[in-house]
Design an enzyme around this catalytic site. Structure first.
Site, mmCIF file in Angstrom:
data_model
loop_
_atom_site.group_PDB
_atom_site.id
_atom_site.type_symbol
_atom_site.label_atom_id
_atom_site.label_comp_id
_atom_site.label_asym_id
_atom_site.label_seq_id
_atom_site.Cartn_x
_atom_site.Cartn_y
_atom_site.Cartn_z
ATOM 1 N N GLU A 159 8.742 -28.898 -65.155
ATOM 2 C CA GLU A 159 8.304 -30.064 -64.764
ATOM 3 C C GLU A 159 8.616 -30.402 -63.275
ATOM 4 O OE1 GLU A 159 11.353 -32.662 -66.944
ATOM 5 O OE2 GLU A 159 10.653 -31.816 -69.024
ATOM 6 N N GLU A 193 7.210 -28.036 -77.084
ATOM 7 C CA GLU A 193 8.465 -29.223 -77.607
ATOM 8 C C GLU A 193 7.829 -30.313 -78.447
ATOM 9 O OE1 GLU A 193 10.436 -30.569 -73.844
ATOM 10 O OE2 GLU A 193 10.358 -28.550 -73.003
#
Ligand code: G3I
Length: 335
Positions: A133, A240
């Site tokens: 991220e 995810e």
């Protein structure tokens, strides 16, 4: 034994699940994992905060429990994650007087951390989310203004990959991020990854997190992501996956009627249809996709419970609160 997800997808890609250390203790969760999945990711246990709470102290207990379970049951293991702005302990960025450390000190700490954690699980973890991220959601910038970025500069990312490659040359190294179907963010992630490839940084793949909902993404958006990232010569993994039954926060006002805490038959149908579409696209692009991992096991527990709306329960997975397959499960395995 009955067929599990891993069996239906044997000719396609491994099917994984994010786990807590509690889930790998003997019991129904552990049995469900063994029956359905052939890959696992520790949900939190290998992140900096949990595993490296102080400079000279590691807490290996939870991470070891997960790694041992994977090895004993012949389940592949993904490592998550070595460098992230979140869940990083304060000591990492400060000296003993509380002052922010220099670029050199932070790089040395990052290298030590990566070397120690990857070293411990060498040969047991086949792929690592090295950097997580690093790209901001909005704006035109490529680099999130994290402490790593502020203190080290933009090359913290390539350094992390280099340290990781030195620590375990045979591990596959991934960059992992979310909102990758948003065209602006996708383009900025692409630019980052392209620059890493151009600089010959040792990176093997991109992890697309896939925290989705029954309202997004479209098949077209999804295919655009897969094709765009694969065009860089990177392997694509969906790392995810979950499908919230609620609209994203910014749409909430418009769809308030759906915003209750029960799992309605209508939600079950929409979710099954959405999962069906997602896995159709995954199967179509099996030559580019080397893994699909769900973020949590059953609807009994998801990180989306109480997030982003406190007091609200979500039902984003293929198994219900009793560990039984939902409609969505059927829609994924019938093809
Ligand atoms: O372990 C502590 C416990 O000791 C403490 O008493 C308790 C009090 O709040 O907190 C516990 O830690 C929590 C941890 O989950 C374990 O349950 C943290 O507060 C909580 O913030 C943490 O949330 C995790 C989150 O990452 C952190 O940002 C979620 O479980 C985890 O599912 C989530 O996973 C992330 C991926 O790593 C990266 N991509 C997004 C994804 C979802 O946010």
């Amino acid at each position: 034994p009955e067929k599990g997800l891993k069996d239906y997808y044997k000719a396609y890609f491994p099917i994984g699940v994010a786990v807590s250390p509690r889930m790998v203790q003997p019991g129904p969760d552990a049995e469900l994992i063994k029956a359905q999945f052939n890959s696992m990711t520790p949900e939190n246990a290998m992140k900096m905060g949990p595993v490296h709470p102080e400079e000279n102290r590691y807490n290996w207990k939870d991470a070891d429990a997960i790694a041992d379970f994977a090895q004993q049951n012949n389940i592949k293991l993904r490592g998550h994650t070595l460098c992230w702005h979140n869940q990083t302990p304060r000591w990492f960025f400060t000296d003993s007087t509380g002052k922010t450390v220099s670029r050199e000190v932070l790089l040395a700490r990052l290298k030590q951390h990566i070397t120690d954690v990857m070293g411990r699980y060498k040969g047991k973890i086949y792929a690592w989310d090295v950097v997580n991220e690093a790209v901001p959601d909005t704006g035109t910038g490529i680099y999130r203004k994290s402490k790593f970025y502020e203190i080290i500069g933009e090359d913290y990312i390539e350094k992390a990959f280099q340290y990781a490659h030195e620590a375990d040359p045979s591990a596959q190294l991934f960059y992992n991020d979310y909102n990758t179907e948003n065209a602006s963010k996708r383009n900025r992630i692409y630019q980052l990854l392209k620059s890493l490839k151009d600089k010959k940084v040792p990176i093997n793949g991109v992890g697309l997190q896939a925290h989705w909902s029954i309202y997004e993404p479209t098949a077209q958006e999804l295919e655009e992501s897969i094709n765009k990232f694969a065009s860089l010569g990177l392997k694509v993994q969906f790392t995810e996956v979950d499908v919230s039954v609620y609209p994203k926060e910014h749409e909430r006002r418009a769809r308030r009627d759906t915003d209750k805490s029960e799992f309605t038959p209508d939600m079950a149908d929409k979710q099954a249809a959405h999962y069906k579409m997602l896995f159709e696209v995954f199967r179509k692009h099996r030559d580019k996709i080397t893994g699909v991992t769900f973020w949590n096991l059953t609807d009994r527990y998801s990180w989306l419970d109480n997030f982003p709306v406190p007091g609200r329960k979500d039902y984003p997975l293929l198994f219900d609160q009793n560990g039984q397959p939902k409609k969505a499960y059927e829609s994924v395995v019938k093809f």
